[in-house]
Design a protein around this motif. Structure first.
Motif, mmCIF file in Angstrom:
data_model
loop_
_atom_site.group_PDB
_atom_site.id
_atom_site.type_symbol
_atom_site.label_atom_id
_atom_site.label_comp_id
_atom_site.label_asym_id
_atom_site.label_seq_id
_atom_site.Cartn_x
_atom_site.Cartn_y
_atom_site.Cartn_z
ATOM 1 N N LEU A 114 0.804 -1.221 0.000
ATOM 2 C CA LEU A 114 0.000 0.000 0.000
ATOM 3 C C LEU A 114 0.837 1.272 0.000
ATOM 4 O O LEU A 114 0.322 2.356 0.202
ATOM 5 C CB LEU A 114 -0.975 0.023 1.202
ATOM 6 C CG LEU A 114 -1.943 -1.146 1.305
ATOM 7 C CD1 LEU A 114 -2.883 -0.929 2.478
ATOM 8 C CD2 LEU A 114 -2.721 -1.341 0.014
ATOM 9 N N ARG A 281 -5.187 4.873 1.021
ATOM 10 C CA ARG A 281 -5.199 4.075 -0.205
ATOM 11 C C ARG A 281 -6.622 3.856 -0.666
ATOM 12 O O ARG A 281 -7.508 3.550 0.139
ATOM 13 C CB ARG A 281 -4.549 2.708 0.070
ATOM 14 C CG ARG A 281 -4.251 1.890 -1.171
ATOM 15 C CD ARG A 281 -3.013 2.397 -1.861
ATOM 16 N NE ARG A 281 -2.592 1.528 -2.933
ATOM 17 C CZ ARG A 281 -1.528 1.778 -3.696
ATOM 18 N NH1 ARG A 281 -0.791 2.859 -3.473
ATOM 19 N NH2 ARG A 281 -1.186 0.965 -4.665
ATOM 20 N N VAL A 283 -8.751 1.301 -2.943
ATOM 21 C CA VAL A 283 -8.583 -0.066 -3.429
ATOM 22 C C VAL A 283 -9.814 -0.472 -4.233
ATOM 23 O O VAL A 283 -10.953 -0.334 -3.764
ATOM 24 C CB VAL A 283 -8.387 -1.047 -2.254
ATOM 25 C CG1 VAL A 283 -8.226 -2.481 -2.782
ATOM 26 C CG2 VAL A 283 -7.176 -0.641 -1.424
#
Length: 329
Positions: A114, A281, A283
């Motif tokens: 990440l 992050r 995703v």
């Protein structure tokens, strides 16, 4: 005396500290704060950086030895013993055991999950920007380099003069107008150099992109050499050079104006770009939505709003987790 019988030397304090960092990373226990502390430790003294790189190399070697042993004898998966590491106390390095699980964790040392802390390659950087940070440098006579977010560079010098930079990761805009000598940017398998030009180089895991804004830029690559004129762009990876593209055919770079611009761009590429600028992050949960296309202009300082806009326009579901992690599906 037989080298195999020589008494293994004790690790000094710096080596022990470097080893502790490597083991901490391989164990998957690193946090963004730990990453910042590690970067500060490596930059505090060249000896720290050298010790960390060596510790990482030794750990990687032992992990590879364990993988080879398991490949030869799968039954030894939980019994494999590591190869001997010269000049390192094996017990100290392994902390009592070396399993294939620890060998696999070596990847976390080289490629942090990440992007929560800098990779080993970034540890050699002379300058590095954090997420959302930009920095302007005057590195040589009549040469300026503007670093975009999450960018790492190492300065190349010869006979005391700055000759160029290694773009380890990220994106840099170079202005060499009226420079007395050529300035080079080495990124991946290529080298972009110019005597009087304005150009940008972006280096990501997918490859490298060179954009000539004004003047001419020569790109030398293992696959050949190409000269870019103003408003031309070229991409390459480790093996191949892409075709020249006119900037009229693609959206202009907007990061220096504070915007991210996309025109019919796959969502996976949009998310990759957002992740470079935003803490945490985003995703994507499946490949199907990754190929859907996005068109828009988003303010860099308001990317959470951009994520909401993208979610609603594409009819996606979103789940927010601690640490700035957003799951889109």
């Amino acid at each position: 005396m037989n080298a195999a019988r020589q008494r293994e030397r004790e690790l000094d304090t710096v080596e022990l500290q470097a080893l502790a960092w490597v083991r901490h990373m391989a164990a998957g226990a690193m946090t963004p704060a730990d990453g910042a502390a590690l970067r500060h430790w490596c930059q505090a003294d060249p000896a720290h950086r050298a010790a960390f790189v060596l510790a990482r190399q030794r750990w990687q070697q032992l992990g590879e030895a364990a993988r080879l042993a398991a490949a030869r004898n799968p039954a030894s998966l939980h019994l494999a013993k590591p190869a001997r590491a010269p000049d390192w106390r094996r017990r100290a390095l392994l902390g009592g055991a070396m399993s294939l699980g620890a060998a696999a964790a070596t990847a976390a040392v080289i490629h942090p999950p990440l992007g929560l802390w800098p990779s080993v390659g970034e540890m050699r950087a002379d300058y590095r920007t954090a997420t959302g940070e930009r920095r302007l440098l005057a590195l040589a006579d009549d040469v300026t380099v503007e670093m975009n977010t999450r960018t790492s560079i190492a300065v190349r010098t010869e006979a005391g003069r700055v000759q160029g930079i290694d773009l380890i990761a990220g994106e840099a805009a170079v202005d060499t107008i009226d420079a007395p000598r050529a300035f080079a940017v080495v990124a991946g398998a290529g080298r972009a150099s110019a005597l009087s030009a304005r150009f940008e180089v972006k280096c990501t895991a997918a490859g490298v992109r060179v954009t000539c804004i004004d003047g001419t830029v020569q790109v030398a690559h293992t696959a050949g050499t190409v000269t870019l004129a103003g408003r031309q762009q070229l991409s390459y990876d480790q093996d191949t050079l892409g075709p020249l593209v006119r900037l009229d055919a693609i959206p202009p770079s907007g990061w220096r104006d504070g915007y991210l611009r996309f025109a019919d761009t796959p969502l996976r590429e949009v998310v990759d770009e957002i992740n470079r600028y935003r803490p945490g992050r985003v995703v994507l949960l499946n490949q199907r939505i990754a190929e859907r296309h996005v068109t828009g202009r988003f303010q860099i300082h308001s990317l959470d709003k951009a994520i909401v806009q993208i979610q609603r326009s594409l009819g996606l579901e979103a789940r927010t987790l601690p640490g700035g992690i957003v799951l889109l599906g």
